[in-house]
Structures are given as C-alpha cells and as structure tokens.
Design a protein around this motif. Structure first.
Motif, mmCIF file in Angstrom:
data_model
loop_
_atom_site.group_PDB
_atom_site.id
_atom_site.type_symbol
_atom_site.label_atom_id
_atom_site.label_comp_id
_atom_site.label_asym_id
_atom_site.label_seq_id
_atom_site.Cartn_x
_atom_site.Cartn_y
_atom_site.Cartn_z
ATOM 1 N N THR A 43 5.252 82.045 7.405
ATOM 2 C CA THR A 43 4.626 81.336 6.286
ATOM 3 C C THR A 43 4.006 82.325 5.304
ATOM 4 N N ASP A 180 9.339 75.918 3.985
ATOM 5 C CA ASP A 180 8.531 76.308 5.133
ATOM 6 C C ASP A 180 8.551 75.201 6.180
ATOM 7 N N GLU A 181 9.367 75.375 7.184
ATOM 8 C CA GLU A 181 9.518 74.367 8.243
ATOM 9 C C GLU A 181 9.564 72.958 7.668
HETATM 10 MG MG LIG Z 1 4.198 78.781 9.346
#
Ligand SMILES: [Mg+2]
Ligand SMILES: Nc1ncnc2c1ncn2[C@@H]1O[C@H](COP(=O)(O)OP(=O)(O)OP(=O)(O)O)[C@@H](O)[C@H]1O
Lengths: 262, 215
Positions: A43, A180-181
């Motif tokens: 991240t 991000d995910e």
């Molecule tokens: Mg993360």
C-alpha cells in the motif's frame, strides 16, 4: 526507457523503514500484480506513486518525464495535483462520495478540473458538462452499471460500488491505474464482477498495477508479478516464473501459505 | 389585567428574546467554524490557546460570563461600559460559538481519511475537497446535535435577565410582581414551547431532506 520507471524508493515512518529500495519498471499496456504478506509495504508503494506519501529518496518517471524526484525541492500542492493525474488509485474501501449519485461520483472530478478558473460562456460550459456527462455514462457502461447512474452509493452492493470507483478513476484517464486490494473488502461472491472489469480493461490496453491477494487472478491476468517482502522486491518475473518456479525461499513459503488459506 | 394587556407587555420581552436568539445564532454559526479551524490548527500555540479558551467557556456557567462581560470592564477601570443588551449578545455569541465549534469539530473528524484521499487522487484542491465533498457530509452529521444546542439557546435567552435585560421571562416577572397574578408565567411557558416546537419541526425537516442517503 520504459513507460514507468520507479527507482530506489525508500520510505520510513519515524523509525519504521517500510520501503527499502524499490526498483521496477513496466511497459505501456502491461498489467503488474504486486503480491506479498501483510505489512510488506504494498500500500505504501502505491501511495507513494499517487503522491499520498512522499518517498524519502527515489524517482518516479512516466513516459520519460520525471514526476517525482527526491533531489528536487518539495512540490507545491498545485504541482502535486498535476503530477498525480498520471496515476489513478482505486481504494480497498471504495471511498465513493455518499452524497452524490453514481453519475456525479464519476463526473465530479473532471467537471471541477475543466471548469476551474476558466472564463466560459454559458454555452461553452454546458457543452463541457455534456461531454463529461456522456463520457461518464460511457465509462459506467463499460463497468456494467448503466442502469445505476441515478442510484446513490449506499444503494449499491460492494462489488457495484467498487466498479463505480473504477469508472471514477478512469474518468480522468490516468496513464497508470493502481488498485489497492480492490476485492479485499468484498464478499467472496462479489469479487468476480470486479476482477472481470479489471480483466476487460486489460484488453483495452490500460496500464495497471494491482495489489492483490487473489493469486489466481494475479497468475491469470498479470503480465508481470512482483512479490514484496519486508519493504523490498523479493521476486520479479512473469506469472509463470514467480508462481511456477520461484527462486526465493521467502516467495515459496508465501505461496505455500496462501494456497493453504487463500 | 386582561389577556391583551399582558400580551402587549410580553411582546416587548419576546422581541428581546428573539433578538438574542437570532443574533446569537447568525453570528455563532460562522464564528464557531473559525474556532474549529483554530482548535484543529497544525500550529501548536493556536491549537492550544483555542482549546483552553473553549474549555473555559464550556466549563463555566453562561450566567457568570454574562455578568463578567457586563461588569468586568468597569471594575477593571477600563473606559468601556457595554450597553446591557450588547453585553448579553457578546457573552452569548462567545459561548455558543464555542459549543458549535466542538460540534463542528466532531463532525469534521468523523469524516474518514478516505474521503479526503479520494478527492486528492482525483486532483481536487483542498478547497474543492472541503466544499464539494466534506462539508455536506459534515452538515448532515451535525444537524441533530446542532438542533439540541439551538433548542437550548431558546431557553438560555432567559439568562439575560441576570443583568436586567427585559426578555420574555423578566417581562412576565415584572407583571406578576405588580399584579400578583400567576397565569402570565404559564403564558410565557407556552411561548417557549411553541417556539421550540417550531424549531424542532424545521430541524426535523432538514434532517429528513438530507436522509436521501445513509451514512
Ligand atoms: Mg495494504
Ligand atoms: N502512516 C503510517 N504511519 C506509520 N506507519 C505506517 C503508516 N503507513 C503504513 N505504516 C506501516 O508500514 C508498514 C507497511 O504498511 P503497508 O500498508 O504498506 O503494508 P501492506 O503491504 O499494504 O499490508 P496489507 O497487505 O496488510 O495491506 C506497516 O508496518 C505499517 O504499520
């Protein structure tokens, strides 16, 4: 010279060193998957590229233009705003604007951007708004939500919300779209629709960086895979190389673990 | 004393009550926001001075503050003596700005970091993020607590009588002291009830209007 070049990125928060020298590059139209265990700095890396964090050292260049360099003096807010538009970011938690309907969520940023500080006649203004509106509808169509333009985010499922967020990021036509995910906050049965959208973007030649825990997706869709561990790139290669024949012991044990409990 | 005589006498008091209420509200709503920015400032001295100030104002009775602002300057041998109503207004505005500022702060802090970051990565300026994204969400969240505070303000206006400003309660008191009749007090009570009922109605309307989305 590659389309995106990231060199020697270091980033600490106080005494915690999170990124310890990240180097990679990617070509236009490629999809790069970043995998790695929790806390490895995935991240933080995306946030550095989107100017939400400032790296301590390093450079980021897109298409031959240096966007970030730690050798340059700190950028002003206005400079950051210009630079970060080369990147788009889709968040794990969607972060849609709850008070606006789906269409407005997508069209708000381009409208603010194109109308700000310009002296325009009513007709010109109307024309610009109409163009943005049309483009937003088209984008919502590509993510399969043309029937939801007038709904509010709270009326949508998580998967639908994330697809709106993708359309919203696309509305500014970034060179590189980061995720991000994007499916981590979703119920398992909703991840498919979001991953399908990302897969379709790949066919339209979008350059994308996807941080993900979906190993099958990384393996099936990505052109390149980065495995991060403890703030460094532990392994880099094609999906076949990283998943099929991992060189590093850390990669192997990470992949084994994620196979056990995906 | 007839109903109409009482009404006429009370009307003046009601006018003062309305003035205190209206001016306090109109001045404190924006002033509170400025205090909020002070208490959320990134510059430590500004932040702490503001916080201590708010703490003192919220931690002491409004009645005390009214008395202090009215008599204080004179007793300190400063050459200012505020007119009574002005002193009341100054005290009310300071007091309510501080209460409002805390409600605003709570509202602003309840907006997730993700909303700001979403705006940032979409290339918005700080001003655009505040006015186009955050502000409305804050307003939606603070309407209920602001409503409570505004209803309290209606009743707090009666504190003005402590420095002999003839607002509604004082006006009624003047009547019953002279005429030895009790019912004007109930009359006044009914006034306050009606006033708060009207405000409650308006606030509920505002709340409903903003309930088109949840969260
Ligand atoms: Mg993360
Ligand atoms: N703003 C911050 N302040 C202090 N430490 C931070 C901050 N942001 C991240 N960290 C720390 O940096 C490390 C890496 O965090 P990061 O969120 O980049 O990991 P990640 O790989 O994305 O993990 P996950 O898979 O759980 O999302 C963690 O130890 C985290 O606690």
């Amino acid at each position: 010279m590659s389309f995106l070049e990231v060199k020697n990125i270091y980033k600490s928060f106080g005494k915690t060193e999170v990124l310890k020298g990240i180097d990679f590059s990617m070509e236009k139209g490629e999809v790069l998957a970043i995998i790695g265990s929790s806390g490895s700095g995935k991240t933080t890396l995306l946030r550095c590229m989107n100017f939400l964090e400032t790296p301590d050292t390093g450079t980021v260049s897109v298409n031959g233009n240096v966007l970030f360099s730690s050798d340059e003096p700190p950028y002003s807010d206005a400079e950051k705003r210009e630079k970060r538009l080369h990147f788009g970011l889709v968040f794990q938690q969607f972060n849609l604007f709850p008070q606006y309907n789906v269409l407005k969520n997508v069209s708000l940023a381009p409208e603010l951007r194109q109308l700000k500080g310009k002296k325009l006649s009513k007709a010109e203004k109307k024309e610009i708004i109409k163009q943005i509106d049309d483009n937003s509808r088209r984008l919502l169509d590509t993510v399969g939500l043309s029937d939801k333009v007038n709904n509010y985010p709270c009326e949508l499922s998580g998967g639908q919300q994330q697809r709106v967020a993708i359309a919203r990021a696309l509305a500014l036509d970034p060179d590189i779209l980061c995720f991000d995910e994007p499916t981590s906050a979703l119920d398992p049965e909703l991840t498919g629709e979001v991953l399908r959208v990302i897969r379709e973007l790949k066919t339209s030649d979008r350059t994308m960086i996807v941080v993900t825990h979906e190993m099958n997706f990384a393996r099936g869709v990505a052109d390149k895979v980065i495995f991060m561990a403890d703030g460094v790139i532990e392994e880099y290669g094609t999906p076949d190389e990283v998943f099929g024949a991992p060189k590093s012991e850390k990669t192997r044990s990470f992949l084994e673990k994620s196979l056990e409990n995906p | 004393m007839s109903f109409w005589d009482v009404t006429r006498q009370l009307a003046d008091g009601f006018g003062i009550t309305l003035i205190i209420f209206g001016i306090t509200l109109v001045a404190s709503l924006p002033l509170g926001l400025i205090i909020t920015f002070g208490s959320m400032s990134k510059i430590p001295p500004i932040k702490w001075i503001t916080k201590v100030f708010v703490w003192i104002i919220r931690g002491t009775p409004l009645m005390l503050q009214i008395i202090l602002i009215f008599y204080g300057p004179g007793l300190m041998n400063w050459d200012i003596m505020l007119p009574r109503l002005t002193a009341v207004l100054v005290a009310f505005i300071i007091n309510y700005s501080c209460y409002f500022s805390e409600i605003y702060r709570g509202g602003i802090e309840s907006i997730s970091k993700g909303q700001y970051e979403a705006g940032q990565v979409l290339g918005m300026t700080k001003t655009q993020i505040f006015f186009k994204i955050v502000l409305f969400q804050v307003i939606k969240r603070i309407v209920p607590p602001m409503g409570n505070e505004i209803i309290t303000l209606v009743k707090d206006t009666s504190l003005a009588r402590v420095i002999a400003v003839t607002e509604l309660v004082k006006a009624a008191e003047n009547i019953i002291a002279v005429k030895s009749i009790l019912w004007p007090l109930f009359y006044v009570g009914a006034f306050y009830l009606l006033f708060s009922a009207l405000l409650t109605f308006l606030l509920n309307l505002a709340e409903k209007k903003m309930n088109y989305y949840s969260g």
